[in-house]
Design a protein around this motif. Sequence first.
Motif, PDB file in Angstrom:
ATOM      1  N   LEU A  86       0.838  -1.193   0.000  1.00 37.81           N
ATOM      2  CA  LEU A  86       0.000   0.000   0.000  1.00 37.81           C
ATOM      3  C   LEU A  86       0.874   1.246   0.000  1.00 37.81           C
ATOM      4  N   PRO A  87       0.514   2.254  -0.790  1.00 31.83           N
ATOM      5  CA  PRO A  87       1.299   3.490  -0.773  1.00 31.83           C
ATOM      6  C   PRO A  87       1.208   4.155   0.588  1.00 31.83           C
ATOM      7  N   LEU A  88       2.285   4.843   0.972  1.00 34.21           N
ATOM      8  CA  LEU A  88       2.293   5.484   2.281  1.00 34.21           C
ATOM      9  C   LEU A  88       1.156   6.494   2.388  1.00 34.21           C
ATOM     10  N   LYS A  89       0.949   7.302   1.372  1.00 38.50           N
ATOM     11  CA  LYS A  89      -0.116   8.295   1.392  1.00 38.50           C
ATOM     12  C   LYS A  89      -1.316   7.756   0.634  1.00 38.50           C
ATOM     13  N   ALA A  90      -2.443   7.662   1.315  1.00 37.24           N
ATOM     14  CA  ALA A  90      -3.647   7.110   0.700  1.00 37.24           C
ATOM     15  C   ALA A  90      -4.321   8.135  -0.201  1.00 37.24           C
ATOM     16  N   ASN A  91      -5.064   7.643  -1.165  1.00 41.88           N
ATOM     17  CA  ASN A  91      -5.790   8.490  -2.109  1.00 41.88           C
ATOM     18  C   ASN A  91      -7.194   8.736  -1.571  1.00 41.88           C
ATOM     19  N   LEU A  92      -7.345   9.753  -0.743  1.00 44.13           N
ATOM     20  CA  LEU A  92      -8.620  10.059  -0.114  1.00 44.13           C
ATOM     21  C   LEU A  92      -9.225  11.326  -0.714  1.00 44.13           C
ATOM     22  N   GLU A  93     -10.550  11.378  -0.731  1.00 44.49           N
ATOM     23  CA  GLU A  93     -11.260  12.592  -1.129  1.00 44.49           C
ATOM     24  C   GLU A  93     -11.327  13.506   0.088  1.00 44.49           C
ATOM     25  N   LEU A  94     -10.709  14.680  -0.003  1.00 46.28           N
ATOM     26  CA  LEU A  94     -10.589  15.568   1.147  1.00 46.28           C
ATOM     27  C   LEU A  94     -11.541  16.760   1.099  1.00 46.28           C
ATOM     28  N   GLU A  95     -12.300  16.884   0.018  1.00 46.17           N
ATOM     29  CA  GLU A  95     -13.264  17.984  -0.064  1.00 46.17           C
ATOM     30  C   GLU A  95     -14.469  17.676   0.818  1.00 46.17           C
ATOM     31  N   GLY A  96     -14.836  18.634   1.660  1.00 47.12           N
ATOM     32  CA  GLY A  96     -15.916  18.417   2.611  1.00 47.12           C
ATOM     33  C   GLY A  96     -17.247  18.141   1.938  1.00 47.12           C
ATOM     34  N   ARG A  97     -17.988  17.200   2.526  1.00 44.07           N
ATOM     35  CA  ARG A  97     -19.284  16.818   1.960  1.00 44.07           C
ATOM     36  C   ARG A  97     -20.201  16.384   3.090  1.00 44.07           C
ATOM     37  N   GLY A  98     -21.369  17.015   3.178  1.00 46.15           N
ATOM     38  CA  GLY A  98     -22.375  16.602   4.143  1.00 46.15           C
ATOM     39  C   GLY A  98     -21.998  16.919   5.577  1.00 46.15           C
ATOM     40  N   SER A  99     -22.736  16.328   6.496  1.00 46.21           N
ATOM     41  CA  SER A  99     -22.492  16.541   7.921  1.00 46.21           C
ATOM     42  C   SER A  99     -22.777  15.245   8.673  1.00 46.21           C
ATOM     43  N   LEU A 100     -22.175  15.129   9.847  1.00 43.16           N
ATOM     44  CA  LEU A 100     -22.344  13.944  10.668  1.00 43.16           C
ATOM     45  C   LEU A 100     -22.558  14.335  12.120  1.00 43.16           C
ATOM     46  N   ARG A 101     -23.403  13.564  12.799  1.00 45.68           N
ATOM     47  CA  ARG A 101     -23.490  13.612  14.260  1.00 45.68           C
ATOM     48  C   ARG A 101     -22.962  12.293  14.780  1.00 45.68           C
TER      49      ARG A 101
END
Length: 238
Positions: free
Chosen positions: A5-20
Motif C-alpha cells: 500500500l502506498p504510504l499516502k492514501a488516495n482520499l477525497e478531502l473535499e468536505g461533503r455533508g455533515s455527521l453527528r
Amino acid sequence: MDGKLPLKANLELEGRGSLRVATIVNGPIQTNTYIVVSQDRAVMIDPAWEGEKLAERALALFPTAHLDAVVCTHGHADHVGGVAGVRRVLGEDIPFMISALDAPHLAEAVRSMKTTWGIDTEMPPAPDRLLEEGDTVEVGDACLQVLSTPGHTPGGIVLFAATSDVNIAFVGDTLFPGGHGRVDLPGGDEGLIMRSLARIGTSLPSDTLCYVGHNGTTTVSRELDSNPFMAYALRYEH
C-alpha cells in the motif's frame, strides 16, 4: 514493513455533508461504540457487547434514524460482539461490514477472547460486505472512506469522513492518544502498525478528529506533535 500500500492514501478531502456522532462505552474492556448519523440515516461502528442494549440506546438517542449498516474497524471480539444482537432488534437484513482480511478470523477472535480473558462474546453473523482500501460507506449526505491500517490485526481499517464542518476518522485500535494498539495478539505485526501510523499521519488532514477504540478522542495534529510512535514511524518511512 509492507510495501503493497502506498504510504499516502488516495482520499477525497473535499468536505461533503455533515455527521453527528454519539459514543457509547460498553463491554468488559470499555470499548467505544459509535453511532454516526446524517439526514436520519445511521451507521453503527464497532458494536462491542450486548447488541440488544446498544440497539435500544441507539433508538433512544436517534428515534427517527434508520440504521443502514454495522461496520467494524477490525475483527477482535470486543469490537464485533454486539453485531448479532443489534441486528436481532433493528433488522436481520442490516448489512454487516468488515475488512476482507479480518473476516476469516472472526470465530478465532471470539474463541481467543474467552481463552485469554475468560470473556464470552456472541459470534457475529457472516459479513454481508467485505471492505478494502478505497471502498466507501454512504451515510446520509456524508461518506465514510476506507483506509487500510493493518498491524493490530491483519485487516484493520480506518473510516475517514471529510464533512462540510470537520474531518473525522474512526481509527479503531490502530491509534491511541500517545500510542497505538497492541501487536502481541494473534495477527499483530509491529512493523505494519508503524506503517499504519505513518499512513494516518501523512494521509489525514492535521485537524482530523480521531475517534479511537478505547478511551478519549484525539487529533492527527496532536499525535504528530506528541506521539513518539508516530514520530518514529514517519522518520522510518521517509
